[in-house]
Design a protein around this motif. Sequence first.
Motif, PDB file in Angstrom:
ATOM      1  N   ILE A 135       1.824   6.916  -6.797  1.00 27.87           N
ATOM      2  CA  ILE A 135       0.796   7.904  -7.152  1.00 27.87           C
ATOM      3  C   ILE A 135       1.246   9.307  -6.740  1.00 27.87           C
ATOM      4  O   ILE A 135       1.084  10.264  -7.495  1.00 27.87           O
ATOM      5  CB  ILE A 135      -0.560   7.535  -6.511  1.00 27.87           C
ATOM      6  CG1 ILE A 135      -1.092   6.248  -7.140  1.00 27.87           C
ATOM      7  CG2 ILE A 135      -1.564   8.671  -6.660  1.00 27.87           C
ATOM      8  CD1 ILE A 135      -2.290   5.650  -6.421  1.00 27.87           C
ATOM      9  N   GLY A 136       1.846   9.432  -5.544  1.00 31.38           N
ATOM     10  CA  GLY A 136       2.322  10.739  -5.081  1.00 31.38           C
ATOM     11  C   GLY A 136       3.395  11.328  -5.983  1.00 31.38           C
ATOM     12  O   GLY A 136       3.327  12.506  -6.347  1.00 31.38           O
ATOM     13  N   VAL A 145       2.318   1.806  -3.492  1.00 25.62           N
ATOM     14  CA  VAL A 145       1.304   2.330  -4.415  1.00 25.62           C
ATOM     15  C   VAL A 145       1.038   3.812  -4.140  1.00 25.62           C
ATOM     16  O   VAL A 145       0.994   4.626  -5.072  1.00 25.62           O
ATOM     17  CB  VAL A 145       0.000   1.501  -4.328  1.00 25.62           C
ATOM     18  CG1 VAL A 145      -1.138   2.176  -5.078  1.00 25.62           C
ATOM     19  CG2 VAL A 145       0.228   0.103  -4.866  1.00 25.62           C
ATOM     20  N   VAL A 146       0.893   4.169  -2.865  1.00 24.87           N
ATOM     21  CA  VAL A 146       0.675   5.584  -2.516  1.00 24.87           C
ATOM     22  C   VAL A 146       1.886   6.427  -2.942  1.00 24.87           C
ATOM     23  O   VAL A 146       1.725   7.533  -3.468  1.00 24.87           O
ATOM     24  CB  VAL A 146       0.395   5.736  -1.000  1.00 24.87           C
ATOM     25  CG1 VAL A 146       0.447   7.194  -0.573  1.00 24.87           C
ATOM     26  CG2 VAL A 146      -0.956   5.139  -0.654  1.00 24.87           C
ATOM     27  N   GLY A 147       3.089   5.896  -2.752  1.00 24.30           N
ATOM     28  CA  GLY A 147       4.300   6.619  -3.168  1.00 24.30           C
ATOM     29  C   GLY A 147       4.355   6.821  -4.673  1.00 24.30           C
ATOM     30  O   GLY A 147       4.708   7.903  -5.151  1.00 24.30           O
ATOM     31  N   SER A 163       0.833  -1.204   0.000  1.00 19.08           N
ATOM     32  CA  SER A 163       0.000   0.000   0.000  1.00 19.08           C
ATOM     33  C   SER A 163       0.869   1.256   0.000  1.00 19.08           C
ATOM     34  O   SER A 163       0.579   2.223  -0.715  1.00 19.08           O
ATOM     35  CB  SER A 163      -0.911   0.019   1.226  1.00 19.08           C
ATOM     36  OG  SER A 163      -1.762  -1.078   1.238  1.00 19.08           O
ATOM     37  N   ALA A 164       1.941   1.239   0.791  1.00 22.18           N
ATOM     38  CA  ALA A 164       2.844   2.394   0.838  1.00 22.18           C
ATOM     39  C   ALA A 164       3.515   2.621  -0.511  1.00 22.18           C
ATOM     40  O   ALA A 164       3.677   3.766  -0.951  1.00 22.18           O
ATOM     41  CB  ALA A 164       3.894   2.196   1.936  1.00 22.18           C
TER      42      ALA A 164
END
Length: 137
Positions: free
Chosen positions: A52-53, A48-50, A45-46
């Motif tokens: 996208i960020g 994927v969030v990274g 999850s981290a």
Amino acid sequence: MKSLKFLLTGIFFGIVLVKSEAVSWYRIYEMFQFQSFHMYGIIGSAVVVGIIGVWLIKRSKLNSIEGQPIVLPPKDRSIARYLIGGTIFGLGWALAGACPGPMYILVGTGVLSMLLVIAGAILGTFFYGLIKDRLPH
């Protein structure tokens, strides 16, 4: 006063990691034994969030809090470098039972033996600083 928001964000992040059991030695052990998906889900999850960020930062051409454009230089694509570095990091993580961020959180939760791990990490960083000019980069 500017630092207060970062302190509060760090405290919130620490609470989230404790409540999600991401700082639990048992969860980390389960991960390295391939017995549980829990930590892989958190790490995935981290990532994927990274991704996208970083994509949003590049696409929106965002500025830093100082007003400067955020510039992300291209990375060296040396596979051996990342394999060696990742292996050393993973071995340290497995031996200590925590990666660098949760080490401080664990001290805050009363696991004072992590102070030895933090001292070792600082000593290792200091040693790297002494020899980094002699290493192939």
